[in-house]
Design an enzyme around this catalytic site. Structure first.
Site, PDB file in Angstrom:
ATOM      1  N   ASP A   1      51.007  44.579  55.233  1.00 56.32           N
ATOM      2  CA  ASP A   1      52.002  45.497  55.807  1.00 56.32           C
ATOM      3  C   ASP A   1      51.329  46.831  56.096  1.00 56.32           C
ATOM      4  O   ASP A   1      50.091  46.944  56.138  1.00 56.32           O
ATOM      5  CB  ASP A   1      53.242  45.605  54.907  1.00 56.32           C
ATOM      6  CG  ASP A   1      53.003  46.396  53.618  1.00 56.32           C
ATOM      7  OD1 ASP A   1      51.869  46.875  53.395  1.00 56.32           O
ATOM      8  OD2 ASP A   1      53.967  46.529  52.833  1.00 56.32           O
TER       9      ASP A   1
ATOM     10  N   CYS B   1      49.663  44.485  50.267  1.00 58.99           N
ATOM     11  CA  CYS B   1      50.757  45.438  50.450  1.00 58.99           C
ATOM     12  C   CYS B   1      50.551  46.541  49.421  1.00 58.99           C
ATOM     13  O   CYS B   1      49.489  46.602  48.779  1.00 58.99           O
ATOM     14  CB  CYS B   1      52.141  44.784  50.365  1.00 58.99           C
ATOM     15  SG  CYS B   1      52.705  44.307  48.729  1.00 58.99           S
TER      16      CYS B   1
ATOM     17  N   THR C   1      51.882  47.350  46.346  1.00 61.16           N
ATOM     18  CA  THR C   1      51.715  46.926  44.951  1.00 61.16           C
ATOM     19  C   THR C   1      51.177  45.513  44.805  1.00 61.16           C
ATOM     20  O   THR C   1      50.830  45.096  43.696  1.00 61.16           O
ATOM     21  CB  THR C   1      53.076  46.939  44.229  1.00 61.16           C
ATOM     22  OG1 THR C   1      53.924  45.971  44.881  1.00 61.16           O
ATOM     23  CG2 THR C   1      53.711  48.311  44.266  1.00 61.16           C
TER      24      THR C   1
ATOM     25  N   HIS D   1      41.294  30.036  36.146  1.00 63.95           N
ATOM     26  CA  HIS D   1      42.365  29.470  35.316  1.00 63.95           C
ATOM     27  C   HIS D   1      43.599  29.055  36.120  1.00 63.95           C
ATOM     28  O   HIS D   1      44.289  28.116  35.732  1.00 63.95           O
ATOM     29  CB  HIS D   1      42.802  30.489  34.253  1.00 63.95           C
ATOM     30  CG  HIS D   1      41.757  30.721  33.202  1.00 63.95           C
ATOM     31  ND1 HIS D   1      42.000  31.485  32.079  1.00 63.95           N
ATOM     32  CD2 HIS D   1      40.473  30.290  33.093  1.00 63.95           C
ATOM     33  CE1 HIS D   1      40.906  31.514  31.322  1.00 63.95           C
ATOM     34  NE2 HIS D   1      39.962  30.807  31.930  1.00 63.95           N
TER      35      HIS D   1
ATOM     36  N   HIS E   1      43.135  23.744  32.335  1.00 64.39           N
ATOM     37  CA  HIS E   1      43.828  24.576  33.333  1.00 64.39           C
ATOM     38  C   HIS E   1      44.467  23.716  34.429  1.00 64.39           C
ATOM     39  O   HIS E   1      45.492  24.076  34.995  1.00 64.39           O
ATOM     40  CB  HIS E   1      42.863  25.595  33.932  1.00 64.39           C
ATOM     41  CG  HIS E   1      42.274  26.497  32.888  1.00 64.39           C
ATOM     42  ND1 HIS E   1      43.051  27.361  32.153  1.00 64.39           N
ATOM     43  CD2 HIS E   1      41.009  26.621  32.418  1.00 64.39           C
ATOM     44  CE1 HIS E   1      42.288  27.999  31.284  1.00 64.39           C
ATOM     45  NE2 HIS E   1      41.043  27.568  31.419  1.00 64.39           N
TER      46      HIS E   1
HETATM   47  C1  RB5 Z   1      56.041  49.421  51.279  1.00 62.83           C
HETATM   48  O1  RB5 Z   1      56.425  50.740  51.108  1.00 62.83           O
HETATM   49  C2  RB5 Z   1      55.949  48.723  49.936  1.00 62.83           C
HETATM   50  O2  RB5 Z   1      57.211  48.483  49.444  1.00 62.83           O
HETATM   51  C3  RB5 Z   1      55.163  47.446  50.065  1.00 62.83           C
HETATM   52  O3  RB5 Z   1      53.892  47.717  50.559  1.00 62.83           O
HETATM   53  C4  RB5 Z   1      54.947  46.662  48.791  1.00 62.83           C
HETATM   54  O4  RB5 Z   1      54.459  47.465  47.755  1.00 62.83           O
HETATM   55  C5  RB5 Z   1      56.051  45.807  48.350  1.00 62.83           C
HETATM   56  O5  RB5 Z   1      55.976  45.079  47.361  1.00 62.83           O
END
Ligand code: RB5
Length: 144
Positions: A8, A65, A67, A98, A133
């Site tokens: 993203d 993305c 996180t 694993h 595993h």
């Molecule tokens: C975008 O702002 C953010 O929500 C996305 O990149 C991600 O972290 C979602 O899990």
């Protein structure tokens, strides 16, 4: 080896660095991610990657993305996908050894681009250990 990659708006810079690495090593890359910082919805960029991996059209996938949780949650809806969140070299090794992960999910807001490149290199060069595993991985999918 063919890799599908998606991201993203948190990840264009990371993806660019990763694609440079992959192409320099001779991998074929399907790039489904956005290339700008304009806000987008991460699932739209996950489904093509997860679908390629799920259908064995490619060897492995990479998702980025902020996180890495949103892309991992979306990708793991696919039966044959094992998407793991990878933010250190050691966790990346264990995710392959694993969990036999077939998609590497990178948190762009919590790694540096060069770290992300190292994570991808580690993901691509670490083998699944099998053995106990394998039994555990076979228990992941729901039968209902
Ligand atoms: C975008 O702002 C953010 O929500 C996305 O990149 C991600 O972290 C979602 O899990």
């Amino acid at each position: 080896m063919t890799i599908s990659i998606g991201n993203d708006h948190a990840g264009p810079e990371y993806k660019k660095a990763i694609i440079e690495l992959l192409e320099s090593k001779g991998y074929t890359v399907n790039n489904y991610g956005t290339d700008t910082a304009d806000s987008v919805d991460y699932p739209d960029f996950v489904h093509p990657v997860a679908s390629d991996v799920n259908d064995n059209k490619v060897d492995l996938g990479i998702l980025i993305c902020g996180t890495a949780n949103g892309v991992a949650m979306t990708a793991n809806k696919y039966k044959n996908v094992r998407a793991g969140v990878c933010w250190t070299k050691e966790i990346t090794e264990l995710t392959r050894q694993h969990n036999n992960a077939n998609i590497c999910c990178i948190p762009a807001r919590y790694t540096a681009p060069q770290q992300a490149v190292q994570i991808v290199e580690t993901f691509l060069t670490t083998e699944f250990e099998g053995g106990r595993h394998q039994r555990r991985v076979e228990k992941i999918n729901l039968s209902c």
